[in-house]
Write a protein that holds these residues in place. Structure first.
Motif, PDB file in Angstrom:
ATOM      1  N   CYS A  40      -5.697   4.284   0.369  1.00 40.47           N
ATOM      2  CA  CYS A  40      -5.701   2.831   0.187  1.00 40.47           C
ATOM      3  C   CYS A  40      -5.791   2.166   1.556  1.00 40.47           C
ATOM      4  O   CYS A  40      -5.390   2.745   2.562  1.00 40.47           O
ATOM      5  N   ALA A  41      -6.285   0.944   1.552  1.00 40.81           N
ATOM      6  CA  ALA A  41      -6.275   0.115   2.760  1.00 40.81           C
ATOM      7  C   ALA A  41      -6.049  -1.317   2.318  1.00 40.81           C
ATOM      8  O   ALA A  41      -6.547  -1.736   1.270  1.00 40.81           O
ATOM      9  N   GLY A  42      -5.285  -2.036   3.115  1.00 35.82           N
ATOM     10  CA  GLY A  42      -5.011  -3.434   2.807  1.00 35.82           C
ATOM     11  C   GLY A  42      -5.934  -4.367   3.555  1.00 35.82           C
ATOM     12  O   GLY A  42      -6.702  -3.950   4.425  1.00 35.82           O
ATOM     13  N   ALA A  43      -5.836  -5.647   3.228  1.00 36.88           N
ATOM     14  CA  ALA A  43      -6.589  -6.657   3.959  1.00 36.88           C
ATOM     15  C   ALA A  43      -6.126  -6.673   5.414  1.00 36.88           C
ATOM     16  O   ALA A  43      -6.915  -6.923   6.325  1.00 36.88           O
ATOM     17  N   THR A  44      -4.827  -6.370   5.623  1.00 40.91           N
ATOM     18  CA  THR A  44      -4.267  -6.173   6.958  1.00 40.91           C
ATOM     19  C   THR A  44      -3.314  -4.983   6.883  1.00 40.91           C
ATOM     20  O   THR A  44      -2.861  -4.603   5.793  1.00 40.91           O
ATOM     21  N   TRP A  45      -2.983  -4.409   8.047  1.00 39.93           N
ATOM     22  CA  TRP A  45      -2.038  -3.294   8.071  1.00 39.93           C
ATOM     23  C   TRP A  45      -0.671  -3.745   7.570  1.00 39.93           C
ATOM     24  O   TRP A  45      -0.022  -3.053   6.786  1.00 39.93           O
ATOM     25  N   ALA A  46      -0.229  -4.925   7.997  1.00 42.88           N
ATOM     26  CA  ALA A  46       1.073  -5.440   7.558  1.00 42.88           C
ATOM     27  C   ALA A  46       1.070  -5.672   6.048  1.00 42.88           C
ATOM     28  O   ALA A  46       2.047  -5.345   5.363  1.00 42.88           O
ATOM     29  N   GLY A  47       0.006  -6.223   5.524  1.00 42.08           N
ATOM     30  CA  GLY A  47      -0.089  -6.437   4.084  1.00 42.08           C
ATOM     31  C   GLY A  47      -0.039  -5.128   3.318  1.00 42.08           C
ATOM     32  O   GLY A  47       0.598  -5.030   2.264  1.00 42.08           O
ATOM     33  N   HIS A  48      -0.728  -4.112   3.839  1.00 40.66           N
ATOM     34  CA  HIS A  48      -0.718  -2.770   3.240  1.00 40.66           C
ATOM     35  C   HIS A  48       0.721  -2.247   3.168  1.00 40.66           C
ATOM     36  O   HIS A  48       1.177  -1.802   2.107  1.00 40.66           O
ATOM     37  N   GLN A  49       1.439  -2.319   4.278  1.00 38.08           N
ATOM     38  CA  GLN A  49       2.820  -1.816   4.330  1.00 38.08           C
ATOM     39  C   GLN A  49       3.742  -2.612   3.410  1.00 38.08           C
ATOM     40  O   GLN A  49       4.571  -2.029   2.704  1.00 38.08           O
ATOM     41  N   ASN A  50       3.597  -3.934   3.388  1.00 35.52           N
ATOM     42  CA  ASN A  50       4.429  -4.777   2.518  1.00 35.52           C
ATOM     43  C   ASN A  50       4.181  -4.457   1.048  1.00 35.52           C
ATOM     44  O   ASN A  50       5.119  -4.398   0.248  1.00 35.52           O
ATOM     45  N   ALA A  51       2.922  -4.253   0.689  1.00 38.29           N
ATOM     46  CA  ALA A  51       2.585  -3.938  -0.708  1.00 38.29           C
ATOM     47  C   ALA A  51       3.167  -2.586  -1.113  1.00 38.29           C
ATOM     48  O   ALA A  51       3.690  -2.436  -2.225  1.00 38.29           O
ATOM     49  N   LEU A  52       3.080  -1.607  -0.235  1.00 37.54           N
ATOM     50  CA  LEU A  52       3.652  -0.290  -0.543  1.00 37.54           C
ATOM     51  C   LEU A  52       5.149  -0.405  -0.778  1.00 37.54           C
ATOM     52  O   LEU A  52       5.682   0.180  -1.731  1.00 37.54           O
ATOM     53  N   GLN A  53       5.831  -1.162   0.070  1.00 36.53           N
ATOM     54  CA  GLN A  53       7.283  -1.338  -0.086  1.00 36.53           C
ATOM     55  C   GLN A  53       7.598  -2.054  -1.397  1.00 36.53           C
ATOM     56  O   GLN A  53       8.526  -1.668  -2.113  1.00 36.53           O
ATOM     57  N   ALA A  54       6.842  -3.082  -1.725  1.00 34.58           N
ATOM     58  CA  ALA A  54       7.068  -3.822  -2.980  1.00 34.58           C
ATOM     59  C   ALA A  54       6.864  -2.911  -4.189  1.00 34.58           C
ATOM     60  O   ALA A  54       7.638  -2.962  -5.149  1.00 34.58           O
ATOM     61  N   MET A  55       5.844  -2.065  -4.143  1.00 41.08           N
ATOM     62  CA  MET A  55       5.610  -1.159  -5.268  1.00 41.08           C
ATOM     63  C   MET A  55       6.741  -0.148  -5.408  1.00 41.08           C
ATOM     64  O   MET A  55       7.167   0.149  -6.525  1.00 41.08           O
ATOM     65  N   LYS A  56       7.236   0.373  -4.306  1.00 45.79           N
ATOM     66  CA  LYS A  56       8.363   1.308  -4.355  1.00 45.79           C
ATOM     67  C   LYS A  56       9.560   0.657  -5.043  1.00 45.79           C
ATOM     68  O   LYS A  56      10.219   1.291  -5.887  1.00 45.79           O
ATOM     69  N   ILE A  57       9.844  -0.592  -4.697  1.00 49.49           N
ATOM     70  CA  ILE A  57      10.972  -1.296  -5.291  1.00 49.49           C
ATOM     71  C   ILE A  57      10.792  -1.455  -6.802  1.00 49.49           C
ATOM     72  O   ILE A  57      11.745  -1.452  -7.558  1.00 49.49           O
ATOM     73  N   CYS A  58       9.536  -1.547  -7.233  1.00 52.46           N
ATOM     74  CA  CYS A  58       9.233  -1.704  -8.674  1.00 52.46           C
ATOM     75  C   CYS A  58       9.032  -0.369  -9.372  1.00 52.46           C
ATOM     76  O   CYS A  58       8.422  -0.298 -10.432  1.00 52.46           O
ATOM     77  N   GLN A  59       9.517   0.720  -8.774  1.00 52.50           N
ATOM     78  CA  GLN A  59       9.504   2.054  -9.364  1.00 52.50           C
ATOM     79  C   GLN A  59       8.107   2.623  -9.537  1.00 52.50           C
ATOM     80  O   GLN A  59       7.830   3.389 -10.458  1.00 52.50           O
ATOM     81  N   ILE A  60       7.231   2.240  -8.631  1.00 53.93           N
ATOM     82  CA  ILE A  60       5.912   2.868  -8.533  1.00 53.93           C
ATOM     83  C   ILE A  60       6.015   3.869  -7.395  1.00 53.93           C
ATOM     84  O   ILE A  60       6.455   3.524  -6.294  1.00 53.93           O
ATOM     85  N   GLU A  61       5.656   5.105  -7.665  1.00 56.83           N
ATOM     86  CA  GLU A  61       5.766   6.149  -6.648  1.00 56.83           C
ATOM     87  C   GLU A  61       4.663   5.959  -5.617  1.00 56.83           C
ATOM     88  O   GLU A  61       3.494   5.795  -5.967  1.00 56.83           O
ATOM     89  N   VAL A  62       5.026   5.989  -4.354  1.00 58.60           N
ATOM     90  CA  VAL A  62       4.052   5.915  -3.270  1.00 58.60           C
ATOM     91  C   VAL A  62       4.027   7.266  -2.575  1.00 58.60           C
ATOM     92  O   VAL A  62       5.061   7.760  -2.128  1.00 58.60           O
ATOM     93  N   SER A  63       2.849   7.868  -2.537  1.00 58.98           N
ATOM     94  CA  SER A  63       2.688   9.170  -1.895  1.00 58.98           C
ATOM     95  C   SER A  63       1.685   9.037  -0.748  1.00 58.98           C
ATOM     96  O   SER A  63       1.122   7.973  -0.541  1.00 58.98           O
ATOM     97  N   GLY A  64       1.462  10.115  -0.052  1.00 60.36           N
ATOM     98  CA  GLY A  64       0.384  10.157   0.915  1.00 60.36           C
ATOM     99  C   GLY A  64       0.723   9.768   2.335  1.00 60.36           C
ATOM    100  O   GLY A  64      -0.132   9.809   3.193  1.00 60.36           O
ATOM    101  N   GLY A  65       1.906   9.335   2.590  1.00 62.16           N
ATOM    102  CA  GLY A  65       2.404   9.063   3.928  1.00 62.16           C
ATOM    103  C   GLY A  65       1.530   8.331   4.814  1.00 62.16           C
ATOM    104  O   GLY A  65       1.589   7.967   5.876  1.00 62.16           O
TER     105      GLY A  65
END
Length: 172
Positions: free
Chosen positions: A147-172
């Motif tokens: 995955c890639a975000g519109a910005t690096w910060a946006g990418h990281q924020n989205a990953l964190q938000a998904m984790k909080i909503c019980q979506i598994e984030v893999s791939g480091g």
């Protein structure tokens, strides 16, 4: 059955009107992931951001005034580097797709749904959250390396938000 959903890997998001270096960098990984799902006999489908020539008059166009993914243009097409003929494509006029969630909910024996593609902080997160709301007991996974975000910060924020909503984030 496992399902891989390839979100908006379209020319305009890779190296076109809204393209980024980060998007270009994930193309080979995305193709490898697609190939591994197909080799295992699993399901792969694509979403395709789809706008009309009146895009700039829409609410989205007012907030993001960059014409992109206009149906029938080269930028709208899914990149030939990742597209596999015969896989289902779902056109979507906005960030998230209710049609996609309904299609997934109607499939039998889904073990998991994995999402990859563009943009993490817009369409990937939108579809992941809709799928999680529609099918709360099915594991929803997002491979951050594909995955890639519109910005690096946006990418990281989205990953964190998904984790909080019980979506598994893999791939480091």
């Amino acid at each position: 059955m496992k399902v891989l959903i390839v979100i908006d890997m379209q020319n305009d998001f890779i190296d076109g009107a809204l393209g980024t270096e980060e998007a270009v960098k994930i193309v080979d990984k995305v193709k490898g992931k697609i190939d591994s799902y197909l080799a295992a006999g699993d399901t792969v489908l694509y979403t395709q951001d789809t706008h009309t020539e009146a895009y700039l008059q829409t609410q989205e166009g007012q907030k993001l005034p960059v014409e992109h993914c206009i149906k029938g243009t080269p930028g709208w097409e899914i990149s030939q580097k990742v597209y596999v003929s015969g896989c289902q494509v779902i056109e979507k006029p906005s960030f998230g797709s209710i049609e996609l969630a309904e299609l997934m909910a109607g499939m039998k024996e889904i073990q998991s749904i994995e999402l990859i593609g563009l943009c993490t902080d817009i369409c990937v997160i939108s579809n992941a959250l809709i799928l999680k709301a529609k099918m709360p007991e099915i594991p929803i996974v997002v491979d951050s390396s594909c995955c890639a975000g519109a910005t690096w910060a946006g990418h990281q924020n989205a990953l964190q938000a998904m984790k909080i909503c019980q979506i598994e984030v893999s791939g480091g």
